[in-house]
Design a protein around this motif. Sequence first.
Motif, PDB file in Angstrom:
ATOM      1  N   SER A  83       0.931  -1.157  -0.031  1.00 39.53           N
ATOM      2  CA  SER A  83       0.104  -0.092   0.012  1.00 39.53           C
ATOM      3  C   SER A  83       0.928   1.231   0.058  1.00 39.53           C
ATOM      4  O   SER A  83       0.350   2.311  -0.353  1.00 39.53           O
ATOM      5  N   LEU A  84       2.033   1.103   0.300  1.00 36.57           N
ATOM      6  CA  LEU A  84       2.971   2.333   0.613  1.00 36.57           C
ATOM      7  C   LEU A  84       4.169   2.213   0.009  1.00 36.57           C
ATOM      8  O   LEU A  84       4.750   1.254  -0.207  1.00 36.57           O
ATOM      9  N   ASN A  85       4.873   3.442  -0.303  1.00 36.28           N
ATOM     10  CA  ASN A  85       5.987   3.535  -0.877  1.00 36.28           C
ATOM     11  C   ASN A  85       6.922   3.025  -0.091  1.00 36.28           C
ATOM     12  O   ASN A  85       6.923   3.531   1.273  1.00 36.28           O
ATOM     13  N   GLU A 110       8.349   5.683   2.277  1.00 37.63           N
ATOM     14  CA  GLU A 110       7.634   6.148   3.397  1.00 37.63           C
ATOM     15  C   GLU A 110       7.363   4.962   4.473  1.00 37.63           C
ATOM     16  O   GLU A 110       7.629   5.172   5.581  1.00 37.63           O
ATOM     17  N   VAL A 167       6.324  11.477  -1.654  1.00 40.34           N
ATOM     18  CA  VAL A 167       5.389  10.233  -2.252  1.00 40.34           C
ATOM     19  C   VAL A 167       4.286  10.318  -0.927  1.00 40.34           C
ATOM     20  O   VAL A 167       3.598   8.925  -0.865  1.00 40.34           O
ATOM     21  N   TRP A 168       4.167  11.220  -0.060  1.00 34.32           N
ATOM     22  CA  TRP A 168       3.470  10.774   1.110  1.00 34.32           C
ATOM     23  C   TRP A 168       1.974  10.515   0.713  1.00 34.32           C
ATOM     24  O   TRP A 168       1.112  10.989   0.112  1.00 34.32           O
ATOM     25  N   GLU A 169       1.731   9.436   1.580  1.00 36.65           N
ATOM     26  CA  GLU A 169       0.198   9.065   1.585  1.00 36.65           C
ATOM     27  C   GLU A 169      -0.320   8.479   2.975  1.00 36.65           C
ATOM     28  O   GLU A 169       0.690   7.573   3.368  1.00 36.65           O
ATOM     29  N   TRP A 170      -1.117   8.852   3.510  1.00 38.21           N
ATOM     30  CA  TRP A 170      -1.481   8.499   4.964  1.00 38.21           C
ATOM     31  C   TRP A 170      -1.876   6.925   4.831  1.00 38.21           C
ATOM     32  O   TRP A 170      -2.456   6.504   4.117  1.00 38.21           O
ATOM     33  N   PRO A 171      -0.934   6.083   5.846  1.00 42.93           N
ATOM     34  CA  PRO A 171      -1.612   4.532   5.902  1.00 42.93           C
ATOM     35  C   PRO A 171      -3.086   4.576   6.325  1.00 42.93           C
ATOM     36  O   PRO A 171      -3.509   5.393   7.268  1.00 42.93           O
ATOM     37  N   GLN A 172      -3.870   3.678   5.663  1.00 48.47           N
ATOM     38  CA  GLN A 172      -4.843   3.439   6.147  1.00 48.47           C
ATOM     39  C   GLN A 172      -5.364   2.063   6.650  1.00 48.47           C
ATOM     40  O   GLN A 172      -4.525   1.075   6.434  1.00 48.47           O
TER      41      GLN A 172
END
Length: 303
Positions: free
Chosen positions: A35-37, A40, A200-205
């Motif tokens: 799900s994440l880079n 991150e 590349v920020w994307e909050w974990p879900q």
Amino acid sequence: MSEALPHPLRAAGFMLASTLCFGVMAIAIRLASQSLNTVEIAFFRNFFGLMTVLPLVMRMDPASLRTKQLPRYFVRCVIGIFSMLCGFWAIGHLPLAQAISLSYSSPVFVTILAAVMLGETVRGRRWAAVAAGFVGVLVIVRPFSHEFTGGTLIALLAAVLSAVVAIQIKQLARVDAANTIVLYTYLFWVPISLVPALFVWEWPQGIVWLWVIGAGLFGTGGQVLWTHALKLGEVSALTPISFIQLPLVALVGWLWFNESVDVYTWIGAGIILAANAYIAHREAVLLRRHATTAPVEAAKPGE
């Protein structure tokens, strides 16, 4: 762990617990990478690792945390971040058993760099073990076959950079205490790893939070337990225990990710592990001969 147990048994228990922690960390990284880079994941591993370390450090004498080696720490941590990113990418994109097998080649490179950078004397038997380790790497990577992928070189680069970091830790340990090294490492790691993560920020879900928190907690826990194990026991006796991580992650890769492990990976891993065990044995013999308490580098995957 009961204080009544003799040192060898407690050391083995600490090393086994450390190995299991590193194995769980690798699995958590693999799950988070869906799900994440990678960059991150590295930031969260370092951030939650720092949260794990702080309670231990707060009980120390503040005077023991002072250092005059901040520039060296910065260089060590930049190289460490690159090693971490390569290693995490390999865990996320290669079969788990293959990624972990190649990470175990790091002590082979440590032996070479110790001779080049520290001027340590490496005699014929250890050079033979180093050569055997390289054979094991070639068996896994198979650079001239149709099965070769560039991703294996990223895993190998992680091992080389990890060896450079190990040499730097040896140099830092000549002046600073182990806990001082751990604290400054994390204090540098967190902001350094945050910079690329922001791009590349994307909050974990949802459950992804569990994976990134677990990577930080179990990775740091594995390092602390590994250090305690080496304080109580001999590296030559403890290093083989750390190899339990390989069948553990191979089993998980097969059950959870439908990965198969080819015979070349097992053969190459066996050669690398045998080379590591002999290198660790020779270092332990030399330490006893010179009656020194200098830190010894063992196979310590997952960083």
